[in-house]
Enzyme design. Sequence first.
Site, PDB file in Angstrom:
ATOM      1  N   ARG A 268      11.241  -0.735  10.965  1.00  0.00           N
ATOM      2  CA  ARG A 268      10.301  -0.340  11.964  1.00  0.00           C
ATOM      3  C   ARG A 268      10.197  -1.446  13.151  1.00  0.00           C
ATOM      4  NH1 ARG A 268       4.941   0.240   8.308  1.00  0.00           N
ATOM      5  NH2 ARG A 268       3.911  -0.955   9.773  1.00  0.00           N
TER       6      ARG A 268
ATOM      7  N   ARG B  29      -0.571  -8.580  13.618  1.00  0.00           N
ATOM      8  CA  ARG B  29      -1.352  -7.631  12.818  1.00  0.00           C
ATOM      9  C   ARG B  29      -1.997  -8.107  11.583  1.00  0.00           C
ATOM     10  NH1 ARG B  29       4.295  -5.309  11.524  1.00  0.00           N
ATOM     11  NH2 ARG B  29       3.541  -4.165   9.764  1.00  0.00           N
TER      12      ARG B  29
ATOM     13  N   LYS C   5       1.027  -1.288  -0.013  1.00  0.00           N
ATOM     14  CA  LYS C   5       0.008  -0.044  -0.028  1.00  0.00           C
ATOM     15  C   LYS C   5       0.909   1.224   0.025  1.00  0.00           C
ATOM     16  CE  LYS C   5      -2.003  -0.809   4.014  1.00  0.00           C
ATOM     17  NZ  LYS C   5      -1.294  -2.424   4.064  1.00  0.00           N
TER      18      LYS C   5
ATOM     19  N   ARG D 223      -9.785   0.891   8.392  1.00  0.00           N
ATOM     20  CA  ARG D 223      -9.493  -0.448   8.715  1.00  0.00           C
ATOM     21  C   ARG D 223     -10.442  -1.245   9.388  1.00  0.00           C
ATOM     22  NH1 ARG D 223      -3.681   0.331   8.646  1.00  0.00           N
ATOM     23  NH2 ARG D 223      -2.437  -1.082   9.462  1.00  0.00           N
TER      24      ARG D 223
ATOM     25  N   ARG E  79      11.928  -5.110   4.912  1.00  0.00           N
ATOM     26  CA  ARG E  79      11.732  -3.816   4.672  1.00  0.00           C
ATOM     27  C   ARG E  79      12.204  -2.901   5.284  1.00  0.00           C
ATOM     28  NH1 ARG E  79       5.451  -1.893   5.478  1.00  0.00           N
ATOM     29  NH2 ARG E  79       5.708  -2.760   7.435  1.00  0.00           N
TER      30      ARG E  79
HETATM   31  P1  AP5 Z   1       4.676  -1.578   1.775  1.00  0.00           P
HETATM   32  O1  AP5 Z   1       4.442  -0.620   0.994  1.00  0.00           O
HETATM   33  O2  AP5 Z   1       5.589  -1.065   3.132  1.00  0.00           O
HETATM   34  O3  AP5 Z   1       3.660  -2.332   2.648  1.00  0.00           O
HETATM   35  P2  AP5 Z   1       2.257  -1.628   3.387  1.00  0.00           P
HETATM   36  O4  AP5 Z   1       1.100  -2.345   2.447  1.00  0.00           O
HETATM   37  O5  AP5 Z   1       2.307  -0.237   3.408  1.00  0.00           O
HETATM   38  O6  AP5 Z   1       2.183  -2.569   4.653  1.00  0.00           O
HETATM   39  P3  AP5 Z   1       2.393  -1.986   6.088  1.00  0.00           P
HETATM   40  O7  AP5 Z   1       3.032  -2.873   6.887  1.00  0.00           O
HETATM   41  O8  AP5 Z   1       2.874  -0.397   6.131  1.00  0.00           O
HETATM   42  O9  AP5 Z   1       0.941  -1.826   6.734  1.00  0.00           O
HETATM   43  P4  AP5 Z   1       0.636  -1.979   8.186  1.00  0.00           P
HETATM   44  O10 AP5 Z   1      -0.853  -2.233   8.291  1.00  0.00           O
HETATM   45  O11 AP5 Z   1       1.225  -3.067   8.858  1.00  0.00           O
HETATM   46  O12 AP5 Z   1       1.489  -0.726   8.960  1.00  0.00           O
HETATM   47  P5  AP5 Z   1       0.640   0.742   8.815  1.00  0.00           P
HETATM   48  O13 AP5 Z   1       1.880   1.655   8.986  1.00  0.00           O
HETATM   49  O14 AP5 Z   1      -0.373   0.880   8.012  1.00  0.00           O
HETATM   50  O15 AP5 Z   1       5.668  -2.913   1.536  1.00  0.00           O
HETATM   51  C1  AP5 Z   1       6.228  -3.768   2.195  1.00  0.00           C
HETATM   52  C2  AP5 Z   1       7.686  -4.273   1.833  1.00  0.00           C
HETATM   53  O16 AP5 Z   1       7.436  -4.973   0.350  1.00  0.00           O
HETATM   54  C3  AP5 Z   1       8.444  -3.188   1.394  1.00  0.00           C
HETATM   55  O17 AP5 Z   1       9.734  -3.586   1.707  1.00  0.00           O
HETATM   56  C4  AP5 Z   1       8.320  -2.884   0.097  1.00  0.00           C
HETATM   57  O18 AP5 Z   1       9.668  -2.514  -0.706  1.00  0.00           O
HETATM   58  C5  AP5 Z   1       8.226  -4.483  -0.424  1.00  0.00           C
HETATM   59  N1  AP5 Z   1       7.314  -4.363  -1.792  1.00  0.00           N
HETATM   60  C6  AP5 Z   1       6.118  -3.606  -2.109  1.00  0.00           C
HETATM   61  N2  AP5 Z   1       5.828  -3.930  -3.394  1.00  0.00           N
HETATM   62  C7  AP5 Z   1       6.424  -5.058  -3.843  1.00  0.00           C
HETATM   63  C8  AP5 Z   1       6.266  -5.799  -5.074  1.00  0.00           C
HETATM   64  N3  AP5 Z   1       5.309  -5.551  -5.898  1.00  0.00           N
HETATM   65  N4  AP5 Z   1       7.155  -6.728  -5.051  1.00  0.00           N
HETATM   66  C9  AP5 Z   1       8.234  -6.994  -4.202  1.00  0.00           C
HETATM   67  N5  AP5 Z   1       8.219  -6.352  -3.177  1.00  0.00           N
HETATM   68  C10 AP5 Z   1       7.463  -5.277  -2.750  1.00  0.00           C
HETATM   69  O19 AP5 Z   1      -0.027   0.693  10.397  1.00  0.00           O
HETATM   70  C11 AP5 Z   1       1.046   0.366  11.643  1.00  0.00           C
HETATM   71  C12 AP5 Z   1       0.343   0.484  12.952  1.00  0.00           C
HETATM   72  O20 AP5 Z   1      -0.598   1.768  13.242  1.00  0.00           O
HETATM   73  C13 AP5 Z   1      -0.835  -0.579  13.063  1.00  0.00           C
HETATM   74  O21 AP5 Z   1      -0.462  -1.853  13.326  1.00  0.00           O
HETATM   75  C14 AP5 Z   1      -1.963   0.124  13.910  1.00  0.00           C
HETATM   76  O22 AP5 Z   1      -1.465  -0.069  15.433  1.00  0.00           O
HETATM   77  C15 AP5 Z   1      -1.844   1.642  13.501  1.00  0.00           C
HETATM   78  N6  AP5 Z   1      -2.609   2.127  12.715  1.00  0.00           N
HETATM   79  C16 AP5 Z   1      -2.678   2.420  11.308  1.00  0.00           C
HETATM   80  N7  AP5 Z   1      -3.621   2.909  10.827  1.00  0.00           N
HETATM   81  C17 AP5 Z   1      -4.564   2.551  11.730  1.00  0.00           C
HETATM   82  C18 AP5 Z   1      -5.981   2.724  11.539  1.00  0.00           C
HETATM   83  N8  AP5 Z   1      -6.743   3.103  10.226  1.00  0.00           N
HETATM   84  N9  AP5 Z   1      -6.713   2.524  12.445  1.00  0.00           N
HETATM   85  C19 AP5 Z   1      -6.024   1.984  13.884  1.00  0.00           C
HETATM   86  N10 AP5 Z   1      -4.946   1.846  14.029  1.00  0.00           N
HETATM   87  C20 AP5 Z   1      -3.977   2.264  13.174  1.00  0.00           C
HETATM   88 MG    MG Z   2       2.564   1.116   4.969  1.00  0.00          MG
END
Ligand code: AP5
Ligand code: MG
Length: 225
Positions: A166, A178, A19, A94, A133
Amino acid sequence: MNGEARRYIILFGAQGSGKGTQARLLQDHFGIPQVATGDLFRYNLKEETELGRLAKAYMERGELVPDEVTNAMVQDRLSRTDAQGGAILDGYPRNLNQARALDDMLAEWGARVTQAIYIEVSEAELLRRLTGRRVCRECQATYHVVFNPPREEGVCDRCGGPLYQRDDDKDEVAIRRRLEIYMQETLPVIEYYRRRGVLTTIDGEAPIDDVNRAIVAAIVDRQGP
Ligand code: AP5
Ligand code: MG
Ligand code: ZN
């Protein structure tokens, strides 16, 4: 700008589905900002704000931050000047409660969710991606040590900032937690947008540029360039 011309694009996908990676590319393509709740929380954590202190414990456990806090933060972000043409929502909504809050927010502004994109990736691939990552401490750009390495190890291509791992990516228990919460809370939200006819599912296991082309095509197909 009238509500219909604005784009509010939601990116869905499990942790590691890409994402953040795709939101960055779409932001450059469509000229509307990425609004990533995880990035906003991490920024507040780094700056040691009250919001950051509140979110910390939830994030470390891989759990969701309470909805009232998250919804208020998003409403504030979407009200800023740079988001008047819309936004790319990454990591929000979410759960169904957040989805309804977003609908209400947008309805008040005469707008609506124009497109929801579900980036589908297998669990084995998600684990490979999360453990490799690296993220820029300054601009939050995302890299992968094998799949998407920076030109110079440990340094951001975009801004020269330092890359780090992270905390929630270091801990396999938190990663599994998660993914579990994602299945329980977020899959029903994807269904909610599918029933509304705005959902497109994209194969997220293709290379980054191919995934990007497929998403752009789906968006343009629905709302024009
Ligand atoms: P990346 O693009 O970083 O993945 P992502 O989908 O953004 O995954 P996240 O881990 O960021 O999602 P998350 O939900 O865990 O974390 P968030 O920050 O939202 O890609 C991942 C890796 O793959 C990278 O290394 C990239 O280079 C590689 N890659 C990408 N595409 C590729 C491809 N096509 N081929 C090969 N490699 C590829 O949330 C963190 C925390 O915040 C949550 O746990 C929660 O506590 C809180 N939080 C966030 N949002 C909310 C909400 N709405 N409500 C409540 N709590 C929330
Ligand atoms: Mg992300
Ligand atoms: Zn950077």
